[in-house]
Write an enzyme that holds these catalytic residues in place. Structure first.
Site, short mmCIF file in Angstrom:
data_model
loop_
_atom_site.label_atom_id
_atom_site.label_comp_id
_atom_site.label_asym_id
_atom_site.label_seq_id
_atom_site.Cartn_x
_atom_site.Cartn_y
_atom_site.Cartn_z
N CYS A 60 -6.39 1.02 2.93
CA CYS A 60 -7.35 2.03 2.92
C CYS A 60 -7.63 2.54 2.11
O CYS A 60 -8.45 3.20 1.18
CB CYS A 60 -7.56 2.88 3.92
SG CYS A 60 -8.11 1.74 5.70
N GLU A 88 0.67 -1.79 -0.48
CA GLU A 88 0.09 -0.07 0.21
C GLU A 88 0.94 1.41 0.05
O GLU A 88 1.79 1.22 0.65
CB GLU A 88 -1.28 -0.05 1.33
CG GLU A 88 -1.77 1.22 1.27
CD GLU A 88 -3.05 1.28 2.63
OE1 GLU A 88 -3.20 0.55 3.53
OE2 GLU A 88 -3.80 2.07 2.24
N ASN A 135 -11.63 -3.51 0.67
CA ASN A 135 -10.28 -3.93 1.39
C ASN A 135 -11.39 -4.04 3.02
O ASN A 135 -11.37 -5.16 2.80
CB ASN A 135 -9.35 -2.58 1.77
CG ASN A 135 -8.73 -2.64 2.22
OD1 ASN A 135 -8.46 -3.51 2.78
ND2 ASN A 135 -8.21 -1.28 2.90
N GLU A 136 -11.19 -2.82 3.97
CA GLU A 136 -11.98 -3.34 5.14
C GLU A 136 -13.40 -2.50 4.81
O GLU A 136 -14.01 -1.39 5.68
CB GLU A 136 -11.69 -2.40 6.19
CG GLU A 136 -9.97 -3.30 6.54
CD GLU A 136 -9.31 -2.90 7.51
OE1 GLU A 136 -9.35 -1.18 8.22
OE2 GLU A 136 -8.32 -3.53 8.04
O1 AHR Z 1 -1.92 -0.81 7.17
C1 AHR Z 1 -2.01 0.13 7.26
C2 AHR Z 1 -4.28 -0.02 7.53
O2 AHR Z 1 -5.22 -1.49 7.96
C3 AHR Z 1 -4.99 -0.48 6.24
O3 AHR Z 1 -4.45 0.58 5.04
C4 AHR Z 1 -5.96 -0.83 5.95
O4 AHR Z 1 -6.53 -2.44 5.58
C5 AHR Z 1 -5.28 -1.71 7.73
O5 AHR Z 1 -7.01 -0.70 8.40
#
Ligand code: AHR
Length: 674
Positions: free
Chosen positions: A257, A50, A388-389
């Site tokens: 994220c 990321e 993602n989340e």
């Molecule tokens: O790894 C950091 C963040 O943690 C990522 O972007 C997210 O998926 C998680 O909340």
């Protein structure tokens, strides 16, 4: 040395376990080579990428110029006009013998609207210039070639530009010049290269103008020539090498994220990240302001590292590509916006088009785009993440639409569903129950917690439902303090706890098919989130103890899980010991991993059953340190690293001493099974 248990918040669990142990007793571990219980998927240990902590821009993406296209909120962020030291030019600045002006052509060019206009009247070299500070300086290496390029536009030729790299005191480290010769209404590109004469971690680039007239500049860039595979506009080879050394089974990208965006308008849109870099529309990086830690007001995503490069990277390092796409939902910790169901089509279409981009033949629309970018062969994409989340009924509703559309067109593509941001609790329970009904191939669980959670959860999947989706342990990291705390450390304590957890994942490889640590990268002077797997500055990079744990598991992945039992039970914390074992059918080896989370040294006798003869010696690789708080750093990058030794094998028995607070990997050649 303190024991891991002693520094844990919930020390009771570990202390109880430890108090039952007899530190002197030899532990007997029976390893049953002829009783494989699960196949280890080639994807088992992978990478989560990321653009957080300046992982892409200012990190693995080797561009040294910050704000090369003047699109940051402050158009001159990263730049100063020379000799006047000004950081922002609202519309025009008169200085000495010239002016600079930021021009915005947004009606004609939405992706890259701004450029800088230089107007000068017979300036001589040294009297008018631009200087770029890089990402907290530019890392410059002696004897490496530097490739400068820029786009320009002018009605009449009149300038010569002198480009130089300088050290923090202004001393020249190498230079070149360009004479933009084309004129008219079109934009042109000009490039020049030179070799640096010294190494410097806090360098800058100066551009001095000589001549007369008006010239527009954009995409002002300088890259080192020694990028990964020497690709022009490529990636930092030291950082890619650290990834390649992991021998990752997959690489998940682009997050995290940033897939979701704080709002839908700043979600990650892969189609805007391919093709000529000057056409890739930059957006602010959500980590710019997301977390108060070290706010980075000039952290943007230029997308110089875009989806084509991610696929290429995956191919280079032998990892399965694993893209995660926005599912029509912005981050639920932020705006939590959703796209209305009746307007979800463009999001779904992005997923379908991505599969065609990766796998379609060159006669398809997106396969042709891939070919045009230089990769006619398919990338052989096998799986895709939807969200993602994300969580809640709104996620389930959208996931079902994606699943139907993808499966109708591409039945072989495996779908990875989110389980939200938590690995337990109401939201998690709701979601996992719903996911059981629609059975995506994988569910993506994220675990950020204290080390004791990781020790305790070495058994998390031992009694897991074998009939549902497989687990993608998509983000894990033990937090020495608490989630998003600036005090978190990548220390030996967290690494050992993670290793204990990974023995549990490996032991359950029939259900856990993929695992990755998160986040991956962090700049020592530009991070937002700690802990991270790999740290770097402008010239150096190092793996954390957590990196070496992931590497030990990945490099010793094997092909089949076999039982490693003490008193007929898996080692899941008895006497603070954790273990898992695999065989590698290809190399004909048995591989045993033992984690000792106590401060006691242990004698262990490994009884290798079900094999005719073993080859002596066995290799014994140990990761430990002088204290649980010990970390690696730029100055001591390998304070903690695996050390390889060997030990003699007597018949089917191997006797080893398991060091306190350690991870041990034993590899033994087998002649043949009985
Ligand atoms: O790894 C950091 C963040 O943690 C990522 O972007 C997210 O998926 C998680 O909340």
């Amino acid at each position: 040395m303190k024991s891991l248990a002693a520094i844990l918040l919930f020390g009771l669990y570990a202390a109880t376990t430890f108090s039952q142990s007899n530190a002197q007793a030899k532990c007997m571990i029976n390893v049953k080579v002829d009783k494989p219980v699960a196949t280890v998927q080639p994807t088992m240990w992978g990478i989560f990428f990321e653009d957080i902590n300046m992982g892409a821009d200012g990190g693995i993406y080797a561009e040294l110029v910050k704000n090369r296209s003047f699109e940051f909120y402050k158009p001159l962020a990263g730049w100063t006009v020379q000799p006047a030291d000004i950081s922002y030019v609202p519309f025009q600045k008169q200085f000495g013998e010239g002016t600079v002006m930021i021009v915005n052509r947004q009606e004609k060019n939405t992706a890259n609207p701004r450029f800088i206009r230089i107007t000068a009247n017979n300036v001589s070299k040294g009297s008018l210039g631009l200087s770029n500070e890089g990402f907290d300086g530019m890392g410059i290496r002696k004897n490496v070639q530097y490739n400068f390029s820029m786009m320009y536009h002018q009605q009449a030729a009149g300038f010569k530009l002198y480009i130089e790299l300088v050290d923090s005191t202004g001393k020249n480290l190498g230079s070149t010049s360009v004479t933009p010769s084309e004129s008219g209404n079109e934009w042109h590109k000009v490039s020049a290269s030179f070799v640096a004469t010294s190494t410097e971690s806090k360098g800058r680039m100066n551009i001095w103008f000589e001549g007369n007239g008006v010239i527009d500049l954009d995409m002002i860039s300088i890259f080192p020539g020694d990028t990964w595979k020497n690709r022009s506009g490529g990636m930092r080879s030291d950082l890619v090498q650290l990834l390649a050394d992991l021998k990752p089974g997959f690489i998940r990208f682009p997050g995290g994220c940033i897939v979701e965006g704080r709002e839908l308008s700043t979600r990650y849109q892969w189609k805007k990240t391919i093709g000529p870099v000057e056409e890739r529309q930059l957006i602010v990086n959500r980590w710019n302001t997301e977390i108060v830690n070290r706010p980075a007001p000039d952290y943007f995503q230029t997308f110089g590292l875009g989806f084509f490069e991610y696929f290429q990277l995956a191919e280079d390092i032998g990892a399965e590509p694993l893209p995660i796409l926005n599912c029509g939902m912005a981050c639920q910790f932020n705006t939590a916006e959703v796209a209305p169901i009746e307007q979800l089509d463009p999001y779904v279409q992005d997923a379908l088009d991505l599969i065609e981009f990766a796998n379609g033949n060159v006669n398809t629309k997106w396969g042709a785009v891939r070919a045009q970018l230089g990769h006619p062969a398919p990338f052989n994409l096998k799986m895709i993440g939807v969200g993602n989340e994300n969580w809640g009924p709104q996620y389930v509703e959208r996931l079902k639409i994606f699943q139907k559309a993808i499966k109708e067109k591409y039945p072989a593509i495996k779908i990875i569903a989110s389980t939200g941001a938590m690995y337990e609790g109401n939201m998690f329970d709701y979601l996992t129950a719903e996911l059981k009904k629609i059975k995506p191939e994988f569910i993506d669980e994220h675990y950020y917690n204290r080390p004791e959670w990781f020790l305790k959860n070495a058994t998390r999947y031992d009694n897991y439902d074998r009939g549902g989706s497989k687990i993608f342990a998509g983000e894990y990291a033990a937090q020495s303090d608490r989630v998003v705390s600036t005090e978190n450390k990548n220390n030996l304590c967290t690494a050992i706890a993670e290793a204990a957890f990974l023995t549990g994942l490996e032991r359950n490889a029939d259900v856990v098919n993929m695992a990755s640590y998160a986040p991956l990268f962090a700049r020592v002077d530009g991070w937002q989130w700690k802990p991270d797997l790999i740290w770097f500055d402008n010239l150096h990079a190092y793996g954390t103890p957590n990196y070496y744990v992931q590497k030990l598991f990945s490099n010793n992945k094997g092909t089949d899980v076999i039982p490693a039992l003490m008193n007929d039970k898996p080692l899941t914390g008895q006497d603070s010991l954790y273990a898992s074992a695999v065989i590698d059918k290809n190399t004909k080896e048995v591989i045993i991993k033992i984690v000792n989370s106590s401060s006691n040294e242990r004698s262990a006798s490994l009884m290798i059953e079900g094999v005719k003869t073993l080859r002596s010696p066995a290799s014994v690789t140990v990761l430990t340190g002088t204290s649980l708080e010990e970390e690696n750093s730029i100055d001591s990058p390998e304070a903690i690293k695996p050390v390889v030794q060997s030990t003699n094998v007597k018949g089917s028995e191997i006797n080893i001493t398991v060091k306190p607070n350690s991870v041990t990997v034993i590899r033994i050649g087998m002649n043949s099974s009985k």
